[in-house]
Design a protein around this motif. Sequence first.
Motif, short mmCIF file in Angstrom:
data_model
loop_
_atom_site.label_atom_id
_atom_site.label_comp_id
_atom_site.label_asym_id
_atom_site.label_seq_id
_atom_site.Cartn_x
_atom_site.Cartn_y
_atom_site.Cartn_z
N ARG A 103 0.86 -1.25 -0.11
CA ARG A 103 0.14 0.16 -0.04
C ARG A 103 0.90 1.23 0.02
NH1 ARG A 103 -0.66 -0.94 6.08
NH2 ARG A 103 -1.21 1.25 6.42
N HIS A 121 2.71 8.18 1.90
CA HIS A 121 1.49 8.08 1.44
C HIS A 121 1.14 9.57 0.87
CE1 HIS A 121 -0.31 4.36 3.25
NE2 HIS A 121 0.94 4.40 3.62
N ARG A 157 -1.32 11.09 -0.88
CA ARG A 157 -2.91 11.72 -0.45
C ARG A 157 -2.93 12.56 0.88
NH1 ARG A 157 -2.99 9.30 -4.46
NH2 ARG A 157 -4.74 8.41 -5.56
N GLU A 168 -1.10 3.51 -4.17
CA GLU A 168 -1.41 4.73 -4.60
C GLU A 168 -0.84 5.35 -5.87
OE1 GLU A 168 -1.04 8.15 -1.85
OE2 GLU A 168 -2.07 7.01 -0.50
N GLU A 170 -2.37 3.77 -8.87
CA GLU A 170 -3.47 4.24 -9.23
C GLU A 170 -3.32 5.44 -10.01
OE1 GLU A 170 -5.63 5.46 -5.78
OE2 GLU A 170 -7.52 5.80 -6.81
N GLU A 206 -10.78 2.20 -9.09
CA GLU A 206 -10.94 2.41 -7.55
C GLU A 206 -9.73 1.63 -6.94
OE1 GLU A 206 -13.10 3.14 -5.02
OE2 GLU A 206 -14.46 4.30 -6.34
N ARG A 207 -9.36 2.07 -5.84
CA ARG A 207 -8.14 1.40 -5.16
C ARG A 207 -8.87 0.40 -3.83
NH1 ARG A 207 -4.44 3.99 -1.37
NH2 ARG A 207 -5.59 5.94 -1.70
N ASP A 260 -5.49 1.10 3.56
CA ASP A 260 -5.95 2.58 3.76
C ASP A 260 -7.47 3.08 3.22
OD1 ASP A 260 -3.37 3.13 4.78
OD2 ASP A 260 -2.60 2.72 2.77
N THR A 261 -7.59 2.62 2.19
CA THR A 261 -9.13 3.10 1.62
C THR A 261 -10.18 2.15 1.97
OG1 THR A 261 -8.95 1.51 -0.23
CG2 THR A 261 -8.23 3.61 -0.58
N ARG A 292 -11.00 1.18 5.38
CA ARG A 292 -11.13 1.52 6.68
C ARG A 292 -12.39 1.27 7.28
NH1 ARG A 292 -6.03 3.41 9.61
NH2 ARG A 292 -4.57 3.15 7.90
N ALA A 319 -16.90 -0.73 3.46
CA ALA A 319 -16.17 -0.18 2.49
C ALA A 319 -16.01 -1.22 1.35
CB ALA A 319 -14.99 0.41 2.80
N THR A 336 -17.55 -1.51 -2.56
CA THR A 336 -16.47 -1.51 -3.50
C THR A 336 -16.59 -2.72 -4.50
OG1 THR A 336 -15.08 -0.14 -2.39
CG2 THR A 336 -14.07 -1.20 -4.40
#
Length: 737
Positions: free
Chosen positions: A437, A464, A466, A501, A504, A517-518, A522-523, A525, A529, A533
Amino acid sequence: MRIARVVPEVSLDRAFDYAIPAAFDTQVTLGAKVRVPFKSRSLVGYVVDFPTDPHTGKLREIEEVLSSRAFLPAALIELAQWMAQYYCAPLTNALLSVLPKAVRHADAAFKQRLWVEALVKTIPEEAAAALKRAKAQLAAWHFLEESGPGWLADLSRESGIGTAAWNGLAERQLIAIESRTQDRDPFQNAPVAESQTRLANAEQIAALTIVREEIGAKKPRVVLLHGVTGSGKTEVYLQAIAHVLSLGKTALVLVPEIALTPQTVEHFRARFVGQKVGVAVLHSHLSSGERHDQWQHIRAGRARIVIGARSAVFAPLDNLGLIVVDEEHEHSYKQEETPHYHARDVAVMRGHLERVAVLLGSATPSLESFHHAREGKYRLAELRQRVEEFQMPVIHVLDIRSKSKNEPPTLLAPKLVEAIKARLDRHEQAIIFLNRRGYSSSLQCPQCGYVEECPNCSVTLTFHRRANRLRCHLCDFARPAPDACPVCGFAPFKHAGVGTEKVEDALAAAFPTARIERMDADTMRGKDAYAKTLGAFGEGKIDILVGTQMIAKGLHFPRVTCVGVINADLALQIPDFRASERVFQLLMQVSGRSGRGAVRGEVFVQTRAPFHPAIQFARHHDYAGFVEQELEFRGKLHYPPFERFILITARGRSEEKTQFVLDNLAKELERLNLPATEIAGPAPAPIARMDERYRFQIFLRTHRITAVTPRLRPLFMDRQWPDDIRVTIDVDPVDLL
Ligand code: ADP
Ligand code: ZN
């Protein structure tokens, strides 16, 4: 007077004897939950035995019986005793891992709520007059007429009418308010349509025949189901379970936590929904209340099929007929806390103790299980073909080594980009897989070579973008990313390696109109979710899914025809003798996501080690070839499955003290003269520091594991280690770092 041996809820490796007061005599059964005096306290405990040898000295008495019927089934007590021995763990810890916290809790109970129901159809005349003056009560009555019976709290929230009015109606004997059990059912709002049994193909029939034979056997043997991805292993599980149910027995299904998706659970519920057998689910996302209720339903025999992750191996099912362990090679079956049990191995032992058939399934069985099958200890069933003649995907190995020094590293090879583009044009989907990640693995100064490391762990920090932060993936330490090198001041910092990331971003740049979509830690959480997805991906609302391991397992999406693996050999560099096996398994799993529909799939594996055997065997879908070579290598080096490992790890803030403790322990181990055992170390662990603690290891390698663990165990029980040093023992470790 009878005597009960009780394991109280304290971390000691001991059971204590108590006298059973005559008044409780019939209530204190094996597995009963009792309250006992312990030193100056009073503790909850579980009855594990009734010793007959008269105990000298005065025994204290059991104070209270908290559950009169056997709270813990006897079979599970036996299993916990085995675990405590084999994994060198205190009996209490073993017992406590068998019983979920949600049911141990002193006030664990079904949830009681107030339920409202009308007692009359219409309001009698004499009451009608009185109600005219009680406006709120009249309104409440009309609301109830409309909505029908319900929970008081819900009715009063939805109507906006306070409880006083409802109580007023109850006083007039127009409605009843009573306490009822509310089942906290994780499926409450999820009805499913019944799915039909499929006509099994020849290979499935052959596998089912073997499983049925073992289900009917007096001493069932373990069956290893080796079936390529998409070969219909689940259908074999479902039909085997149906058979077990028809015999009036129950079934337990274990899946890795990560694969315990709503998709998986639905599969099972849908098949048995018509039979009213009750399917219970146990996993870590349940609320404590839901877990309590599910457990109690299982214990009471209201659920006859249990699906769950690792700890569900202890589901209190009576009359078991079959235990299924799906993806048996998965390392997440290993428990990270004491006792460090492996749920697959516990399942095999449970099957042995309860004389129940065990079915282990995988597209890439662990070398341990395969070895047992080859030696004739397990029975082997094989599914070599994908169902409906869907073909195995074509695997392309893309060499991404730089040709010259100045060539920038390849993130997306041209062949992969081309392939994704073709999919987008045809409205098919792609999955891009990466083991890491974050944005890039680390920040490295191009001028002085300085790399940002975690202050608590001996690993580099991951960037990271973002969040513009550096994060440690071991201890979660995070800090803002610096713009310039903190040592020499050079700017900007260069990114080394890649993370999800960054991939992506690269995909977004290459395919500006694609929906990407990732999926990674991290995404994902939030609690839902993951399901959300995947749901969107299944409905075709996402074109490209980028992610970590999380997307490698068990997903079934017929429109995915392209899978890309960004950096296949990262995992090969891990100092672990199973690195090859892991990479091979992962590539087979990932490629199993491709071409599960009518269109043949393609897999693109980017690597800097194109000729590594794990990659080459995966390319040819050659499990047999891989295991043959790998077993030969393991045999030569005396690695598992030929010999067994035991890993002893000490962790402490002081480097010298930690090492000193292990030095002494190593000497004690030498003095034991363990049979057929080699002792190596102490040496610093591959990750020499984690969470501000230094880590040292001793490695034991033995031919006679069952003779060795009972001799080792006493060294660790009830032992006080100096200062803040923690020493753990892990039998059959899967994590050597
Ligand atoms: P595996 O777990 O081995 O990867 P699955 O069990 O997911 O494979 O099966 C892949 C697909 O094939 C599923 O959609 C399943 O419903 C379907 N399937 C399984 N058995 C049969 C069969 N005998 N005939 C037709 N379709 C089948
Ligand atoms: Zn850290």
